[in-house]
Enzyme design. Structure first.
Site, PDB file in Angstrom:
ATOM      1  N   MET A  77       0.735  -1.323   0.161  1.00 49.33           N
ATOM      2  CA  MET A  77      -0.014   0.134  -0.050  1.00 49.33           C
ATOM      3  C   MET A  77       0.939   1.375  -0.013  1.00 49.33           C
ATOM      4  SD  MET A  77      -2.910  -1.134   2.599  1.00 49.33           S
ATOM      5  CE  MET A  77      -4.013   0.170   2.310  1.00 49.33           C
ATOM      6  N   HIS A  78       0.250   2.305  -0.281  1.00 53.39           N
ATOM      7  CA  HIS A  78       0.737   3.871  -0.016  1.00 53.39           C
ATOM      8  C   HIS A  78       1.727   4.099  -1.001  1.00 53.39           C
ATOM      9  CE1 HIS A  78      -1.267   2.809   3.704  1.00 53.39           C
ATOM     10  NE2 HIS A  78      -0.223   2.364   4.032  1.00 53.39           N
ATOM     11  N   ASP A 233      -2.698  -5.077   0.344  1.00 55.06           N
ATOM     12  CA  ASP A 233      -2.093  -6.185   0.880  1.00 55.06           C
ATOM     13  C   ASP A 233      -2.976  -6.873   1.974  1.00 55.06           C
ATOM     14  OD1 ASP A 233      -0.813  -4.394   2.352  1.00 55.06           O
ATOM     15  OD2 ASP A 233       1.120  -4.887   1.932  1.00 55.06           O
TER      16      ASP A 233
END
Length: 489
Positions: A77-78, A233
């Site tokens: 992520m991110h 995830d």
């Protein structure tokens, strides 16, 4: 059959499941992280694609790809993945464990005072929004070229389908999402110098976002199958082990560490750095405590300190238990920390080394220190009033029975290790693909909890030992934090 993709930080894994959800084939490839400066963590998106193609080329030499009905995506992520108007990558992606943008976090919270109420989260350097503001301040030429901002797995989606799309769970980790309303927030985007045109279209995790492009279908011997939204995830990992109902929870012992609990409503505990995100299914949310270095601490110790194989090290420890009362302590903050400290400058530390300290004593301390960091996160999340009814443990680190038992002992709670836990995100992505293609099946039918491999019950005889050691561990951070390097920002 269904194909599930998990674009992780240290590698990419692709699995194929049969109509009953059983894994019939899998393949993976390694990835590396670049750290060109202190606090920086980056990867080249082209490397993700090359690794994915390597995996798919290998799978295409086998028997199952031609039977695949849909592809589901999950991923780290991110990460800020930036494309120009020609859809070319502008610079390396800034990853989830990058800590350079602490000043921009404060700036964004000042610019949008109700950001925590909108997103359910405190601004942290790991999230995507402050990364973009950092780019605006420090790489103005690159920022001016931005046409689209994508998350890592959604860059793969674009190359697979030609479509710009994201799912709700991953989008929530950008801090541009109104997490309760499940839509982009224009005020937060504007605070970073962006607008809706820079964003991908939003989908629920079990919705179709496009179809595999014909040249890739021909290359790998697939039909032009649908590509489903998928999930970040952690949400995908939860789907992979059947966590779809409120109160179900998991501990993920991956590169990072996560305590994850499903809810049926939006709530937040932002002040304690607990994350509040959308889940991968409609009308579901989840709370998470997150530590930035979990199994990566074990990897670091094995590769860089003792230079031994991880599996062999763990076997040595299991066969030669250490004295838990006299073992040293380890603070696992190799990349800073999120929950509950929100401190990108926190650093890893051994405490209590003597001439008698052995390699295995230090190894135990690393594993125990990760468990103690989990205890901090669990306590923070529980202060929101949400608590898991049952806990499943997943992730690469969960392969160690010693570590699983240590986790149960430190947390004083029962945890269960289930089949497929090591591939949870990829399995969750495949399940979301199946949900999209077989709407006649219920979520419970497609996403059952896998068979339990082992359940770990806490050892009451060690409870007092770990309570005492946890108290010392917590003192370690509070007393050392002023010594952590403050110049690297």
């Amino acid at each position: 059959m269904y194909l599930g993709v998990d674009l992780g930080t240290s590698g990419i894994k692709v699995i194929i499941t049969d109509p009953k959800g059983q894994i019939v084939d899998s393949q993976s490839a390694d990835l590396v992280v670049s750290r060109p400066q202190a606090l920086w963590s980056e990867q080249n998106p082209t490397d993700w694609w090359l690794a994915f193609c390597e995996v798919m080329d290998e799978l295409s030499s086998r028997q199952y790809l031609s039977q695949v009905k849909a592809i589901g995506l999950s991923g780290q992520m991110h990460g800020a993945t930036l494309l120009d108007k020609d859809a070319q990558v502008i610079r390396p992606a800034i990853l989830w464990n990058d800590g350079r943008s602490a000043a921009e976090c404060a700036e964004l919270e000042h610019a949008v005072p109700n950001s925590r109420e909108i997103t359910g989260n405190i601004m942290m350097p790991g999230f995507t929004a402050p990364k973009l503001l950092w780019l605006k301040h420090h790489e103005a030429d690159n920022f001016a070229r931005i046409d689209k901002v994508l998350l890592p797995k959604d860059y793969l989606r674009f190359l697979l389908t030609g479509e710009f799309a994201a799912d709700m769970s991953d989008a929530a980790g950008t801090l541009w999402l109104n997490t309760q309303k499940r839509e982009w927030d224009e005020q937060l985007l504007a605070a970073c110098g962006l607008n809706l045109t820079h964003m991908p279209t939003l989908f629920e995790g079990n919705q179709i976002t496009g179809n595999l492009q014909s040249d890739l279908a021909s290359r790998w011997g697939l039909p032009e199958v649908p590509v489903v939204a998928g999930a970040g995830d952690n949400a995908a990992g939860a789907i992979g082990v059947g966590l779809v109902e409120p109160g179900q929870g998991m501990i993920s012992l991956g590169t990072s560490g996560v305590y994850f609990v499903v809810t049926d409503r939006f709530s937040q505990q932002a002040e304690l750095a607990v994350h509040s995100f959308c889940h991968a299914l409609p009308n579901r949310w989840h709370l998470m405590s997150v530590m930035l270095s979990a199994a990566s601490c074990l990897d670091w110790f094995a590769k860089h300190i003792v230079e031994e194989d991880i599996g062999e090290l763990l076997e040595q420890l299991e066969n030669n238990p250490v004295n838990q009362k006299t073992a040293p302590y380890f603070l696992p903050y190799l990349s800073g920390e999120r929950t509950p400290h929100n401190d990108p400058l926190a650093q890893g530390t051994f405490i209590g080394l003597t001439h008698d300290t052995s390699k295995l004593d230090m190894l135990h301390a690393v594993l125990e220190g990760v468990c103690f960091a989990f205890a901090d996160g669990v306590d923070a999340l529980h202060k929101s009033g949400t608590k898991a009814i049952e806990i499943t443990v997943i992730g690469g680190g969960a392969q160690s029975a010693y570590w699983r038992q240590l986790m149960a002992d430190v947390l004083q709670t029962k945890i269960t290790f289930r089949k497929g836990g090591e591939v949870g995100p990829a399995l969750g992505a495949a399940r979301l693909a199946q949900l999209a293609m077989e709407p006649n099946l219920s979520t419970e039918q497609v996403c059952p909890q896998p068979e339990a491999v082992q359940t770990h019950t806490p050892n009451t005889e060690t409870q007092a030992i770990f309570e005492q050691r946890l108290a010392v561990y917590r003192q370690g951070y509070s007393q050392l934090r002023t010594l952590f390097n403050k110049e690297i920002l």
